[in-house]
Design a protein around this motif. Structure first.
Motif, PDB file in Angstrom:
ATOM      1  N   LYS A 160     -10.828 -13.619   0.923  1.00 54.59           N
ATOM      2  CA  LYS A 160     -10.755 -12.708   2.058  1.00 54.59           C
ATOM      3  C   LYS A 160     -10.986 -11.293   1.548  1.00 54.59           C
ATOM      4  O   LYS A 160     -10.258 -10.815   0.680  1.00 54.59           O
ATOM      5  CB  LYS A 160      -9.396 -12.819   2.747  1.00 54.59           C
ATOM      6  CG  LYS A 160      -9.138 -14.195   3.355  1.00 54.59           C
ATOM      7  CD  LYS A 160      -7.731 -14.297   3.901  1.00 54.59           C
ATOM      8  CE  LYS A 160      -7.464 -15.699   4.441  1.00 54.59           C
ATOM      9  NZ  LYS A 160      -6.054 -15.858   4.897  1.00 54.59           N
TER      10      LYS A 160
ATOM     11  N   GLY B  45       3.947  -5.469  -6.214  1.00 51.42           N
ATOM     12  CA  GLY B  45       2.888  -6.301  -5.642  1.00 51.42           C
ATOM     13  C   GLY B  45       1.970  -6.919  -6.680  1.00 51.42           C
ATOM     14  O   GLY B  45       1.094  -7.716  -6.328  1.00 51.42           O
TER      15      GLY B  45
ATOM     16  N   GLY C 266      -3.368  -9.276  -5.592  1.00 49.07           N
ATOM     17  CA  GLY C 266      -4.745  -9.011  -5.182  1.00 49.07           C
ATOM     18  C   GLY C 266      -5.364  -7.840  -5.928  1.00 49.07           C
ATOM     19  O   GLY C 266      -4.705  -7.128  -6.687  1.00 49.07           O
TER      20      GLY C 266
ATOM     21  N   ASP D  28      -7.545 -10.878  -0.407  1.00 44.84           N
ATOM     22  CA  ASP D  28      -7.644 -11.132  -1.842  1.00 44.84           C
ATOM     23  C   ASP D  28      -8.293  -9.950  -2.562  1.00 44.84           C
ATOM     24  O   ASP D  28      -7.960  -9.646  -3.708  1.00 44.84           O
ATOM     25  CB  ASP D  28      -8.505 -12.379  -2.110  1.00 44.84           C
ATOM     26  CG  ASP D  28      -7.941 -13.618  -1.450  1.00 44.84           C
ATOM     27  OD1 ASP D  28      -6.844 -14.038  -1.845  1.00 44.84           O
ATOM     28  OD2 ASP D  28      -8.605 -14.161  -0.535  1.00 44.84           O
TER      29      ASP D  28
ATOM     30  N   ASN E 116      -2.264  -3.561  10.129  1.00 50.81           N
ATOM     31  CA  ASN E 116      -1.357  -4.699  10.021  1.00 50.81           C
ATOM     32  C   ASN E 116      -1.338  -5.494  11.323  1.00 50.81           C
ATOM     33  O   ASN E 116      -1.369  -6.728  11.328  1.00 50.81           O
ATOM     34  CB  ASN E 116       0.065  -4.224   9.682  1.00 50.81           C
ATOM     35  CG  ASN E 116       0.191  -3.743   8.256  1.00 50.81           C
ATOM     36  OD1 ASN E 116      -0.134  -4.466   7.319  1.00 50.81           O
ATOM     37  ND2 ASN E 116       0.656  -2.520   8.078  1.00 50.81           N
TER      38      ASN E 116
ATOM     39  N   GLN F 278      -2.912  -3.883   2.902  1.00 51.20           N
ATOM     40  CA  GLN F 278      -3.522  -5.152   3.335  1.00 51.20           C
ATOM     41  C   GLN F 278      -3.730  -6.130   2.183  1.00 51.20           C
ATOM     42  O   GLN F 278      -4.212  -7.252   2.392  1.00 51.20           O
ATOM     43  CB  GLN F 278      -4.878  -4.882   4.010  1.00 51.20           C
ATOM     44  CG  GLN F 278      -4.855  -3.827   5.094  1.00 51.20           C
ATOM     45  CD  GLN F 278      -3.682  -3.981   6.035  1.00 51.20           C
ATOM     46  OE1 GLN F 278      -3.418  -5.079   6.535  1.00 51.20           O
ATOM     47  NE2 GLN F 278      -2.965  -2.883   6.277  1.00 51.20           N
ATOM     48  N   LEU F 279      -3.384  -5.727   0.969  1.00 53.25           N
ATOM     49  CA  LEU F 279      -3.645  -6.552  -0.205  1.00 53.25           C
ATOM     50  C   LEU F 279      -2.534  -7.571  -0.423  1.00 53.25           C
ATOM     51  O   LEU F 279      -1.349  -7.244  -0.340  1.00 53.25           O
ATOM     52  CB  LEU F 279      -3.762  -5.624  -1.421  1.00 53.25           C
ATOM     53  CG  LEU F 279      -4.565  -6.112  -2.634  1.00 53.25           C
ATOM     54  CD1 LEU F 279      -5.984  -6.461  -2.236  1.00 53.25           C
ATOM     55  CD2 LEU F 279      -4.557  -5.027  -3.710  1.00 53.25           C
ATOM     56  N   ARG F 280      -2.919  -8.802  -0.701  1.00 55.71           N
ATOM     57  CA  ARG F 280      -1.926  -9.838  -1.004  1.00 55.71           C
ATOM     58  C   ARG F 280      -1.300  -9.569  -2.368  1.00 55.71           C
ATOM     59  O   ARG F 280      -1.867  -8.839  -3.199  1.00 55.71           O
ATOM     60  CB  ARG F 280      -2.571 -11.219  -0.997  1.00 55.71           C
ATOM     61  CG  ARG F 280      -3.565 -11.464  -2.145  1.00 55.71           C
ATOM     62  CD  ARG F 280      -3.820 -12.942  -2.333  1.00 55.71           C
ATOM     63  NE  ARG F 280      -4.872 -13.198  -3.314  1.00 55.71           N
ATOM     64  CZ  ARG F 280      -4.691 -13.218  -4.639  1.00 55.71           C
ATOM     65  NH1 ARG F 280      -3.492 -12.954  -5.160  1.00 55.71           N
ATOM     66  NH2 ARG F 280      -5.705 -13.478  -5.440  1.00 55.71           N
ATOM     67  N   THR F 281      -0.154 -10.167  -2.619  1.00 57.24           N
ATOM     68  CA  THR F 281       0.469 -10.077  -3.932  1.00 57.24           C
ATOM     69  C   THR F 281      -0.501 -10.588  -4.987  1.00 57.24           C
ATOM     70  O   THR F 281      -1.061 -11.681  -4.853  1.00 57.24           O
ATOM     71  CB  THR F 281       1.765 -10.915  -3.977  1.00 57.24           C
ATOM     72  OG1 THR F 281       2.653 -10.452  -2.969  1.00 57.24           O
ATOM     73  CG2 THR F 281       2.440 -10.802  -5.330  1.00 57.24           C
TER      74      THR F 281
ATOM     75  N   GLU G 245      -2.338 -10.867   8.168  1.00 55.17           N
ATOM     76  CA  GLU G 245      -3.174 -11.577   7.196  1.00 55.17           C
ATOM     77  C   GLU G 245      -3.503 -10.653   6.028  1.00 55.17           C
ATOM     78  O   GLU G 245      -3.939  -9.519   6.221  1.00 55.17           O
ATOM     79  CB  GLU G 245      -4.461 -12.052   7.877  1.00 55.17           C
ATOM     80  CG  GLU G 245      -5.356 -12.906   7.004  1.00 55.17           C
ATOM     81  CD  GLU G 245      -6.597 -13.377   7.759  1.00 55.17           C
ATOM     82  OE1 GLU G 245      -7.207 -14.355   7.333  1.00 55.17           O
ATOM     83  OE2 GLU G 245      -6.936 -12.741   8.780  1.00 55.17           O
ATOM     84  N   LYS G 246      -3.311 -11.112   4.797  1.00 54.70           N
ATOM     85  CA  LYS G 246      -3.531 -10.276   3.622  1.00 54.70           C
ATOM     86  C   LYS G 246      -4.845 -10.633   2.927  1.00 54.70           C
ATOM     87  O   LYS G 246      -5.322 -11.767   3.000  1.00 54.70           O
ATOM     88  CB  LYS G 246      -2.363 -10.421   2.642  1.00 54.70           C
ATOM     89  CG  LYS G 246      -1.028  -9.946   3.214  1.00 54.70           C
ATOM     90  CD  LYS G 246      -1.056  -8.463   3.600  1.00 54.70           C
ATOM     91  CE  LYS G 246       0.280  -7.970   4.118  1.00 54.70           C
ATOM     92  NZ  LYS G 246       0.245  -6.543   4.525  1.00 54.70           N
TER      93      LYS G 246
END
Length: 330
Positions: A161, A269, A246, A224, A215, A241-244, A221-222
């Motif tokens: 993503k 994160g 990412g 990659d 958000n 917006q970054l996933r852990t 939704e986060k």
């Protein structure tokens, strides 16, 4: 020959369309009769880097045309070849960063906003036949930048993503096209409804208003991978917006430097922050092979003649374009 030249004053006031001496190729160089050339944000920055005390400078980095003269020792090309220019000088193999002495055509050396340009023979590549002259002339700098950002630095993979804030520039449109070609899910942002609509036509999976709550728009939704070139106006929103674990890759700061960064958010994160700029000759060849395989063409916003340079620069400075702005050279 005619050329767009920067001389005498900082900024746009120093630009003029005038006669310049015809360049002659030295050993290892070629001269190209240019048919088209592309405008980049870098050209705006050069107007304030090239000082009034320096000699007149032909600006411009992108270009495509026909070789009309070669210097001693050149064997990889010949007169009559249709070629595109790799604007990166002195960066051959892919590496963590450019080597000392790396430069880009158009500053400090003469560039492509002219009827002719002389460059090292190693910096030309055969023009892909499926590209028009307009497409070939505006492609190189933006496409190479996007390729290194996504593949070398961002290590994009299918099903990732990817968020691209500020869709509109030539690089951003290539980022969208390249990411979709490898099977990624791509979300873009823009303040312009027209640009959002165009991005969806180009394959974006979602386009959101830059001014709304990201958000909420993304329903939590986060991502990659986030590709940042805007800077202060969007960087921290992008980080949210970054996933852990990412990755965020930055290659520009058109809205200025980021003055505050939440370090606790960053290290908790487990985020990765990477910088990128341009790319090597090796990456350039990989990029050409990639666009040929996927039949990718630049998104062209508008084309002008060289003597209409003021209109082209104004369009880029006001960020009203979507895709590449270029010049046709008669």
């Amino acid at each position: 020959m005619k050329a767009v030249v920067h001389v005498g004053k900082l900024g746009f006031d120093g630009l003029t369309y005038r006669d310049m001496e015809m360049p002659q190729p030295k050993a290892g160089e070629v001269r190209i009769k240019l048919k088209t050339t592309g405008l980049n944000h870098r050209d705006l920055f050069v107007l304030n880097r090239h000082t009034p005390t320096e000699p007149p400078l032909i600006i411009g980095s992108d270009g495509a045309g026909i070789i009309d003269s070669i210097g001693e020792g050149v064997s990889n090309v010949q007169v009559g070849d249709e070629v595109m220019i790799n604007p990166g000088l002195g960066w051959k193999e892919t590496s963590d960063a450019p080597p000392p002495g790396f430069e880009i055509v158009g500053h400090p050396f003469h560039g492509t906003f002219a009827e002719y340009v002389v460059i090292p023979a190693e910096n030309v590549i055969e023009k892909p036949q499926y590209l028009t002259w307009e497409e070939a002339g505006v492609l190189s700098l933006a496409a190479l930048t996007a390729y290194r950002v996504l593949f070398t630095r961002g290590r994009i993979q299918p099903n990732m993503k990817v968020l691209i804030p500020g869709i509109g520039s030539g690089v951003a449109t290539f980022l969208l096209q390249f990411a979709k070609a490898v099977g990624a899910t791509v979300i873009v942002t823009s303040r312009s409804q027209d640009k959002c609509a165009k991005a969806l036509e180009l394959g974006a999976d979602k386009a959101i208003d830059s001014n709304e709550d990201w958000n909420q728009a993304l329903c939590g939704e986060k991502m990659d991978l986030v590709i940042e070139c805007v800077g202060a106006a969007t960087f921290n929103k992008s980080l949210d917006q970054l996933r852990t674990g990412g990755t965020i890759v930055t290659f520009g700061a058109s809205a200025g430097d980021v003055m505050q960064l939440n370090l606790r958010q960053f290290f908790y994160g487990q985020f990765n922050l990477l910088g990128s700029t341009m790319g090597s000759a090796e990456e350039y060849k990989e990029m050409i092979k990639f666009i040929e395989t996927h039949n990718i063409k630049p998104v062209i916003d508008s084309m002008y003649t060289l003597d209409q340079f003021s209109q082209a620069f104004h369009r880029m400075e006001t960020a009203t374009q979507l895709g590449k702005i270029g010049f046709t050279i008669s």
